[in-house]
Design an enzyme around this catalytic site. Sequence first.
Site, PDB file in Angstrom:
ATOM      1  N   GLY A   1       0.723  -1.621  -0.297  1.00  0.00           N
ATOM      2  CA  GLY A   1      -0.222  -0.157   0.456  1.00  0.00           C
ATOM      3  C   GLY A   1       0.630   1.159   0.012  1.00  0.00           C
ATOM      4  O   GLY A   1       1.054   2.315  -0.176  1.00  0.00           O
TER       5      GLY A   1
ATOM      6  N   ASP B   1      -5.564   1.160  10.170  1.00  0.00           N
ATOM      7  CA  ASP B   1      -7.064   1.042  10.954  1.00  0.00           C
ATOM      8  C   ASP B   1      -7.271   0.871  12.544  1.00  0.00           C
ATOM      9  O   ASP B   1      -6.568   1.962  13.462  1.00  0.00           O
ATOM     10  CB  ASP B   1      -6.885   0.377   9.522  1.00  0.00           C
ATOM     11  CG  ASP B   1      -9.120   0.310   9.714  1.00  0.00           C
ATOM     12  OD1 ASP B   1      -9.115   0.885   9.637  1.00  0.00           O
ATOM     13  OD2 ASP B   1      -8.673  -0.809   9.518  1.00  0.00           O
TER      14      ASP B   1
ATOM     15  N   ASP C   1      -5.559   0.028  -2.016  1.00  0.00           N
ATOM     16  CA  ASP C   1      -6.294  -0.916  -2.397  1.00  0.00           C
ATOM     17  C   ASP C   1      -7.735  -1.169  -1.801  1.00  0.00           C
ATOM     18  O   ASP C   1      -7.535  -2.001  -1.169  1.00  0.00           O
ATOM     19  CB  ASP C   1      -5.216  -2.542  -2.930  1.00  0.00           C
ATOM     20  CG  ASP C   1      -5.616  -3.470  -1.877  1.00  0.00           C
ATOM     21  OD1 ASP C   1      -4.592  -2.861  -0.632  1.00  0.00           O
ATOM     22  OD2 ASP C   1      -5.884  -4.491  -2.016  1.00  0.00           O
TER      23      ASP C   1
HETATM   24  P1  IMP Z   1      -4.331  -2.220  10.194  1.00  0.00           P
HETATM   25  O1  IMP Z   1      -3.240  -3.455  10.567  1.00  0.00           O
HETATM   26  O2  IMP Z   1      -5.882  -2.611  11.005  1.00  0.00           O
HETATM   27  O3  IMP Z   1      -4.500  -1.136  10.873  1.00  0.00           O
HETATM   28  O4  IMP Z   1      -4.661  -2.257   8.801  1.00  0.00           O
HETATM   29  C1  IMP Z   1      -3.274  -1.020   8.236  1.00  0.00           C
HETATM   30  C2  IMP Z   1      -3.759  -1.853   6.973  1.00  0.00           C
HETATM   31  O5  IMP Z   1      -4.852  -2.492   6.064  1.00  0.00           O
HETATM   32  C3  IMP Z   1      -3.307  -0.767   6.100  1.00  0.00           C
HETATM   33  O6  IMP Z   1      -1.502  -1.249   5.691  1.00  0.00           O
HETATM   34  C4  IMP Z   1      -3.977  -0.498   4.361  1.00  0.00           C
HETATM   35  O7  IMP Z   1      -3.215  -1.742   3.413  1.00  0.00           O
HETATM   36  C5  IMP Z   1      -4.995  -1.675   4.581  1.00  0.00           C
HETATM   37  N1  IMP Z   1      -6.052  -0.655   4.585  1.00  0.00           N
HETATM   38  C6  IMP Z   1      -6.822  -0.355   6.099  1.00  0.00           C
HETATM   39  N2  IMP Z   1      -7.904   0.553   5.870  1.00  0.00           N
HETATM   40  C7  IMP Z   1      -7.712   0.626   4.553  1.00  0.00           C
HETATM   41  C8  IMP Z   1      -8.589   1.119   3.623  1.00  0.00           C
HETATM   42  O8  IMP Z   1      -9.531   2.327   4.110  1.00  0.00           O
HETATM   43  N3  IMP Z   1      -8.677   0.760   2.565  1.00  0.00           N
HETATM   44  C9  IMP Z   1      -7.603   0.271   1.620  1.00  0.00           C
HETATM   45  N4  IMP Z   1      -6.583  -0.769   2.811  1.00  0.00           N
HETATM   46  C10 IMP Z   1      -6.196   0.094   3.988  1.00  0.00           C
HETATM   47 MG    MG Z   2      -0.989  -1.430   4.179  1.00  0.00          MG
END
Ligand code: IMP
Ligand code: MG
Length: 181
Positions: A49, A107, A163
């Site tokens: 990403g 996220d 994505d």
């Molecule tokens: P986390 O581990 O839940 O913080 O998620 C992080 C990863 O989830 C990011 O590096 C993104 O690749 C993916 N992600 C989280 N939210 C989104 C979104 O709204 N759109 C696309 N990818 C997301």
């Molecule tokens: Mg990512």
Amino acid sequence: MPSTLTLLGKEFVPYISAKEIDEKVKALAAQLDKDYDGKKPLFIAILNGSFMFAASLFKELTIEAEISFIKLASYKGTKSTGHVITAIGLDTDITNRHIIILEDIIDTGKTLHSFLPQLHNQHPASLKVAVLLDKPEPRKFDVPVDYICFTIPNKFVLGYGLDFDGFGRNTKDIYELKEEA
Ligand code: IMP
Ligand code: MG
């Protein structure tokens, strides 16, 4: 003005323009130039990403700096799976280095929460996190975020590297999922 985008049967509408992104990325580069002057930092960008964010930011930096890439994945469709997989690991020694992690979006925080301790174990001189988008609402795991381009509400976004099931990374603007009427 970019128009609506349909991807895998879902509709996305423009959310953050390429111009706004460009301005924030340039401002972040200027800040990092200041904060890391003479420190020869090593940027670690998290694939997939962050590739576009990392490229845009790195071009704007004028200090001496290195960049390396790792690949972590925790997402499937529009919901986080909660599992983090290291698909490509770090091949650079970070002991006594000033490290800046580059991530597209935070996220739940799961990805960085599980990865940052692995870096701390290698005793970097400092460890900071820079993100394009911070989505604080769904946070479940504590993650220190030092540099943020945009703080956004809890919506699913794509484009500029981000994505939806692998697709939609190839836009200059960022789009959000259109709410069902
Ligand atoms: P986390 O581990 O839940 O913080 O998620 C992080 C990863 O989830 C990011 O590096 C993104 O690749 C993916 N992600 C989280 N939210 C989104 C979104 O709204 N759109 C696309 N990818 C997301
Ligand atoms: Mg990512």
